[in-house]
Design a protein around this motif. Structure first.
Motif, mmCIF file in Angstrom:
data_model
loop_
_atom_site.group_PDB
_atom_site.id
_atom_site.type_symbol
_atom_site.label_atom_id
_atom_site.label_comp_id
_atom_site.label_asym_id
_atom_site.label_seq_id
_atom_site.Cartn_x
_atom_site.Cartn_y
_atom_site.Cartn_z
ATOM 1 N N SER A 199 -70.863 -52.196 38.703
ATOM 2 C CA SER A 199 -70.189 -53.445 38.653
ATOM 3 C C SER A 199 -69.700 -53.730 40.009
ATOM 4 O O SER A 199 -69.004 -52.835 40.763
ATOM 5 N N TYR A 200 -69.543 -55.111 40.358
ATOM 6 C CA TYR A 200 -69.208 -55.586 41.547
ATOM 7 C C TYR A 200 -67.675 -55.274 41.779
ATOM 8 O O TYR A 200 -67.046 -54.677 42.585
ATOM 9 N N LEU A 201 -66.956 -55.731 40.698
ATOM 10 C CA LEU A 201 -65.099 -55.095 40.449
ATOM 11 C C LEU A 201 -65.031 -53.647 40.672
ATOM 12 O O LEU A 201 -64.077 -53.288 41.221
ATOM 13 N N GLU A 202 -65.949 -52.958 39.935
ATOM 14 C CA GLU A 202 -65.792 -51.362 40.112
ATOM 15 C C GLU A 202 -65.864 -50.955 41.649
ATOM 16 O O GLU A 202 -65.395 -50.185 42.179
ATOM 17 N N ILE A 203 -67.036 -51.528 42.450
ATOM 18 C CA ILE A 203 -67.210 -51.296 43.881
ATOM 19 C C ILE A 203 -66.006 -51.734 44.560
ATOM 20 O O ILE A 203 -65.519 -51.068 45.507
ATOM 21 N N VAL A 204 -65.452 -52.920 44.276
ATOM 22 C CA VAL A 204 -64.395 -53.395 45.104
ATOM 23 C C VAL A 204 -63.053 -52.655 44.904
ATOM 24 O O VAL A 204 -62.432 -52.489 45.747
ATOM 25 N N LYS A 205 -62.710 -52.270 43.638
ATOM 26 C CA LYS A 205 -61.652 -51.386 43.444
ATOM 27 C C LYS A 205 -61.838 -50.088 44.036
ATOM 28 O O LYS A 205 -60.839 -49.539 44.669
ATOM 29 N N SER A 206 -63.005 -49.621 44.325
ATOM 30 C CA SER A 206 -63.053 -48.021 44.783
ATOM 31 C C SER A 206 -62.913 -48.265 46.360
ATOM 32 O O SER A 206 -62.589 -47.363 46.901
ATOM 33 N N ALA A 207 -63.461 -49.266 46.968
ATOM 34 C CA ALA A 207 -63.506 -49.622 48.410
ATOM 35 C C ALA A 207 -62.182 -49.949 48.895
ATOM 36 O O ALA A 207 -61.957 -49.914 50.017
ATOM 37 N N ALA A 208 -61.180 -50.258 47.955
ATOM 38 C CA ALA A 208 -59.888 -50.650 48.538
ATOM 39 C C ALA A 208 -59.235 -49.975 49.205
ATOM 40 O O ALA A 208 -58.638 -50.094 50.560
ATOM 41 N N ILE A 209 -59.056 -48.663 48.782
ATOM 42 C CA ILE A 209 -58.148 -47.557 49.458
ATOM 43 C C ILE A 209 -58.560 -47.041 50.820
ATOM 44 O O ILE A 209 -57.800 -47.016 51.884
ATOM 45 N N PRO A 210 -59.949 -46.825 50.643
ATOM 46 C CA PRO A 210 -60.575 -46.213 52.003
ATOM 47 C C PRO A 210 -60.462 -47.383 53.308
ATOM 48 O O PRO A 210 -60.227 -47.015 54.210
ATOM 49 N N ALA A 211 -60.571 -48.706 52.777
ATOM 50 C CA ALA A 211 -60.535 -49.967 53.829
ATOM 51 C C ALA A 211 -59.264 -49.934 54.223
ATOM 52 O O ALA A 211 -59.015 -50.092 55.404
ATOM 53 N N LEU A 212 -58.059 -49.747 53.414
ATOM 54 C CA LEU A 212 -56.755 -49.862 54.105
ATOM 55 C C LEU A 212 -56.437 -48.761 54.954
ATOM 56 O O LEU A 212 -55.717 -49.008 55.792
ATOM 57 N N LEU A 213 -56.973 -47.570 54.514
ATOM 58 C CA LEU A 213 -56.969 -46.421 55.362
ATOM 59 C C LEU A 213 -57.536 -46.392 56.764
ATOM 60 O O LEU A 213 -56.971 -46.296 57.802
#
Length: 725
Positions: free
Chosen positions: A322-336
Motif C-alpha cells: 500500500s502507498y501509506l505503508e511505503i511512505v511510512k517506511s521511507a520516512a526515516i531513511p529520507a530524514l537521515l
C-alpha cells in the motif's frame, strides 16, 4: 529581507525558459503558433483534472490520450536539436505532432477489439506500431536525451538477436553467458508488442504517469504560480538563514519541500536554485559548491514523503504494498539522508569560515507565516487526505482545488474584503452545483468551504504582516499553471513511455530473472557482494536518466536479484530507488548540475562533482536499512526502544560518514581520523549491540581527538599572533 537577493524576483516566465532550454527547447513561439501550444497544454492539464476529480477513462484509453497529448506537445515545443533559435514550428514537426496524436486516437478506435490484436495484427496495426515506437524514441531523445534512447535500443536489439544471432553477434559468445540467449523476435513482433499489448509503451510506467504522476506535477505547478515555492524559500531562510552556512541550509530545506512534489530534479533545481544559489554565493560559497548543494538537495527531495517524486505510487504498483505503508517506511531513511546533506553543508561552512545572513536582514518567520502561511495548507491537506485513505488521485485533486481556492480568495480579500468574500461564495456554490450536476466529488465543496475559512483567518493575521502580500492569482495565472504543469510533465511522460519499452523487453525475454541469477552467481550469493554489485549496476544504468525512468528500469531488472536473496520486497525496491537517485547526480551525465551551473556561472562537470559529493552522505544508507529493516519499520518484532536505538546509531553512522567525506569535524582530518570515521560508519551499518558500541566508541575517539587538535591549533594561532605583535 532587506538586502537579500530574494528581493530580486525572477519571473515564472524566465524560470520556464531556463527549464525548457536545459531540456532541449529554445524554440520561442509567437502569435497563432504560441496560442496553439497554449491550447494543447491547457487541454492536457484540464483532461487530467477531469480524470482525477470527475470521471476517469478506462486504463488503456486513459494512457492513450495521455501519450497522444504528450507526443503532440513535445513535437510542437521541442526542436530536433538545440540552438536552432526557431520562432516557428517547422512543417515536419507539425506532421510528427499529428502522427503523435493519431497514435492515441487509433488505440481508442480499436479499444473494443484490442485484446484480439495482440499476436494477430493487421497491416495497419503493424504500421501504427512502428510509428508509435519511433515517435516515442524521438520524443524521448528531444526531451530526455540520448542515454535512455540508446538503452531502449540496446534492449530491443537484445530481443531481436535472440538465440539465432546473439551467440555470434560481435563475438558475444565469448563474453556473454549462454543463459542470456532466448528464442528471438522479429522487429514486427517487437513493435506490435510494445504498442498493442499492456506490457510495452502502455505498461505500468505510463499507466502510473497518467493516473498519478501528472496530477502531482500539476499540483506542483499551482504551488509555483501561487507563490508557495518562493514562500518555502523565504520561510526556510528566516528559520536558518542566520546560522553558519544559512543560505545553503535554507536551500536544502526548501528544495526538499518542493522536490518531494515536483517529480523532476531538474525542474526543482531551476525553481529553487534561481533564488538560493545567488544567496549562497553572496555569503561566500564558491559557485560550483553552491550549484552542487542545490543539485544534491533537489535530487534528494524525491526521497521525501508524501509524494517522493511520484515514485511512491509506482513502487506501490510494482510491489503490491500500500502507498501509506511505503511512505511510512521511507520516512526515516529520507530524514537521515537530509540530515547528511545539511551536516555536510555545515562542515563546508565551518571549513571555510562562512557565516550566515545577519538576523537584522531577515524577516521574522512568524511574519511570513502570518502573511503567507496559508500556502502551506494544501500540502498539509494532501497528507491529511491520504491518511484519511482517500486515493492519491483524489487527494491531489483536492489539494489543487484547495490551492486555487486559497490563492483566489486571499488575493481578492487583500484587495477588497467584500469582493473577495463574494467570489469565495460564488466559487463554493459552483463547486456544489458541479457536484449535483456533473458528479464532482462532494469533498470539493468541503475543501472550498475549509479554504474559505482559512483564508479569512489568514486575512486577519495578514493585516499585521506588512509587506507579506499574496501573489496575484486570476484567470491568467490559472491558465499559466495549467500550461506549466503540462510542459513540466513532458519529460516524465516521455521517460515513462521509453521505460515501458525496457520493461516490455524484460517481459518478452524473461531478462529479469536471468539477470538476477547472473548477479547472484557472480556474487556467490554473498549478501554484501550482491548489494555492492547491485549498487554499481544501479548507478551505471541510471546515468543520464530521469529518476522516474531510472526506478522503473531498476525495479524490473535489479530488484528481483535482491528479493531472490531473501531481502524484503520493500527494502529491495527502496535500495535500487536510492541508488537511482544518486545516479541522477553522478557526473559526467548530470542534468541537474547543468541547470544549477548555468545559474551559478560555474563549470557543469565541477558542479556535478560537488553535487555527487553532497549526496554521498547517504551512500551507505541503503546498506543500513537492508541489513537493519527496523530503519524502514519492516520488523514487526521490534520494540519502540529498538526503533529509537536503531535510528540513533544510524544517525551517528551518517554523521561519521559525512565527516569522512568532508575530511573535517572540528579541524582538518588527518589519515587517523579518516580511517576511524569510515570504520565507525561501516560497523554501524550492521545493527547489533557490539558493532553499535564499537562504532559509537570510534566516533567518540574522533571527537576527543579533534577537540584536542582544535585547541592545539587555536593555541598555536594565538602564540603566532603574539609573536607578530
Amino acid at each position: 529581507m532587506a538586502d537579500s537577493n530574494l528581493d530580486k524576483t525572477v519571473s515564472q516566465e524566465e524560470m520556464n525558459k531556463q527549464l525548457e532550454e536545459l531540456e532541449g527547447s529554445d524554440r520561442t513561439l509567437y502569435g497563432k503558433m504560441a496560442l496553439i501550444v497554449l491550447i494543447v497544454a491547457v487541454a492536457f492539464s484540464l483532461f487530467h483534472l477531469y480524470s482525477a476529480g470527475i470521471d476517469m477513462l478506462p486504463n488503456r484509453q486513459l494512457t492513450a490520450v495521455h501519450l497522444a497529448f504528450a507526443l503532440t506537445l513535445i513535437f510542437l515545443v521541442f526542436p530536433y536539436k538545440k540552438n536552432l533559435g526557431q520562432t516557428k514550428i517547422p512543417w515536419y514537426d507539425i506532421v510528427l505532432a499529428l502522427l503523435g496524436a493519431s497514435t492515441g486516437v487509433y488505440i481508442i478506435m480499436i479499444s473494443d477489439v484490442l485484446v484480439g490484436k495482440v499476436g494477430n495484427p493487421n497491416a495497419l496495426d503493424t504500421t501504427m506500431s512502428f510509428i508509435a515506437l519511433l515517435l516515442v524514441l524521438e520524443a524521448t531523445r528531444r526531451v530526455v536525451g540520448k542515454p535512455l534512447v540508446i538503452l531502449a535500443t540496446v534492449f530491443m536489439l537484445y530481443a531481436w538477436l535472440g538465440d539465432t544471432y546473439l551467440p555470434d553477434f560481435l563475438g558475444a559468445r565469448a563474453i556473454l553467458p549462454d543463459t542470456l540467449n532466448h528464442f528471438g523476435f522479429t522487429w514486427s513482433e517487437i513493435a506490435e508488442f510494445m504498442y498493442l499489448s499492456n506490457e510495452g509503451i502502455f505498461g505500468t510506467p505510463l499507466t502510473v504517469s497518467a493516473q498519478y504522476v501528472f496530477i502531482f506535477i500539476l499540483f506542483g505547478a499551482f504551488l509555483e504560480v501561487t507563490g508557495a515555492g518562493k514562500m518555502f524559500i523565504d520561510l526556510a531562510m528566516s528559520l536558518v538563514g542566520s546560522f553558519k552556512g544559512g543560505p545553503a541550509k535554507a536551500s536544502v530545506i526548501s528544495s526538499g519541500m518542493m522536490g518531494s512534489i515536483s517529480g523532476s530534479s531538474v525542474a526543482n533545481a531551476v525553481t529553487t536554485g534561481t533564488f538560493t544559489i545567488p544567496l549562497m554565493k553572496k555569503t561566500g560559497f564558491k559557485p560550483k559548491v553552491a550549484g552542487g548543494i542545490e543539485v544534491a538537495a533537489s535530487s534528494s527531495g524525491q526521497l521525501l514523503p508524501p509524494v517522493m517524486g511520484a515514485a511512491a505510487f509506482i513502487m506501490a504498483d510494482f510491489t503490491g504494498i500500500s502507498y501509506l505503508e511505503i511512505v511510512k517506511s521511507a520516512a526515516i531513511p529520507a530524514l537521515l539522508s537530509y540530515t547528511a546533506i545539511i551536516f555536510m553543508v555545515h562542515l563546508e561552512a565551518s571549513k571555510n569560515n562562512l557565516v550566515g545572513i545577519p538576523r537584522t536582514e531577515l524577516v521574522s518567520p512568524w511574519k511570513i507565516l502570518a502573511g503567507r502561511g496559508y500556502l502551506l495548507l494544501p500540502i498539509v491537506a494532501i497528507v491529511v487526505l491520504l491518511i484519511m485513505r482517500l486515493t492519491p488521485i483524489l487527494a491531489s485533486f483536492m489539494a489543487i482545488i484547495g490551492t486555487i481556492t486559497i490563492a483566489l480568495f486571499s488575493y481578492r480579500m487583500q484587495q477588497r474584503l467584500g469582493a473577495g468574500f463574494l467570489v469565495a461564495l460564488l466559487f463554493t456554490g459552483a463547486a456544489y452545483a458541479a457536484h449535483l450536476l456533473f458528479g464532482l466529488n462532494q469533498y470539493v465543496t468541503f475543501v472550498s468551504i475549509g479554504a474559505l475559512m482559512f483564508a479569512l483567518i489568514w486575512y486577519a493575521l495578514g493585516k499585521k504582516a506588512e509587506g507579506e502580500k499574496q501573489d496575484k492569482f486570476g484567470w491568467k495565472e490559472f491558465f499559466t499553471a495549467l500550461e506549466i504543469g503540462a510542459k513540466n510533465a513532458l519529460s516524465v511522460v516521455a521517460a515513462c513511455a521509453a521505460a515501458g519499452i525496457l520493461t516490455g523487453v524484460v517481459t518478452m525475454t524473461g531478462l529479469g530473472p536471468i539477470f538476477s541469477g547472473l548477479i547472484l552467481d557472480l556474487a556467490n550469493n554473498q549478501i554484501f557482494l550482491v548489494l555492492l554489485f547491485t549498487m554499481v549496476a544501479c548507478i551505471i544504468m541510471g546515468l543520464g536518466l530521469p529518476t522516474t525512468a531510472t526506478y522503473i528500469v531498476l525495479a524490473a531488472v535489479m530488484a528481483p536479484a535482491l528479493i531472490q536473496l531473501g531481502i524484503p520486497v520493500l527494502a529491495a525496491h527502496l535500495f535500487v530507488f536510492y541508488y537511482g537517485i544518486l545516479a541522477d547526480d553522478t557526473p559526467p551525465i548530470n542534468l541537474p548540475a547543468y541547470a544549477t551551473a548555468g545559474i551559478a556561472k560555474a563549470d557543469p562537470v565541477a558542479t556535478g562533482v560537488q553535487g555527487f559529493k553532497f549526496d554521498m552522505g547517504a551512500l551507505l544508507l541503503p546498506f543500513a536499512f537492508v541489513l537493519n529493516p527496523i530503519l524502514i519499520l519492516q520488523d514487526d518484532t521490534a520494540t519502540m526502544v529498538q526503533i529509537l536505538l536503531s535510528i540513533t546509531t544510524a544517525f551517528i553512522g551518517i554523521i561519521a560518514w559525512s565527516t569522512f567525506i568532508q575530511s573535517y569535524l572540528l579541524a582538518k582530518f588527518g589519515w587517523i581520523e579518516r580511517v576511524l570515521a569510515v570504520s565507525a560508519a561501516v560497523v554501524l551499518l550492521n545493527h547489533s549491540l557490539w558493532t553499535d558500541l564499537i562504532g559509537v566508541g570510534l566516533f567518540a575517539v574522533i571527537i576527543l581527538y579533534q577537540w584536542w587538535k582544535k585547541n592545539k591549533n587555536d593555541k598555536s594561532g594565538m602564540l603566532t599572533a603574539q609573536d607578530n605583535v
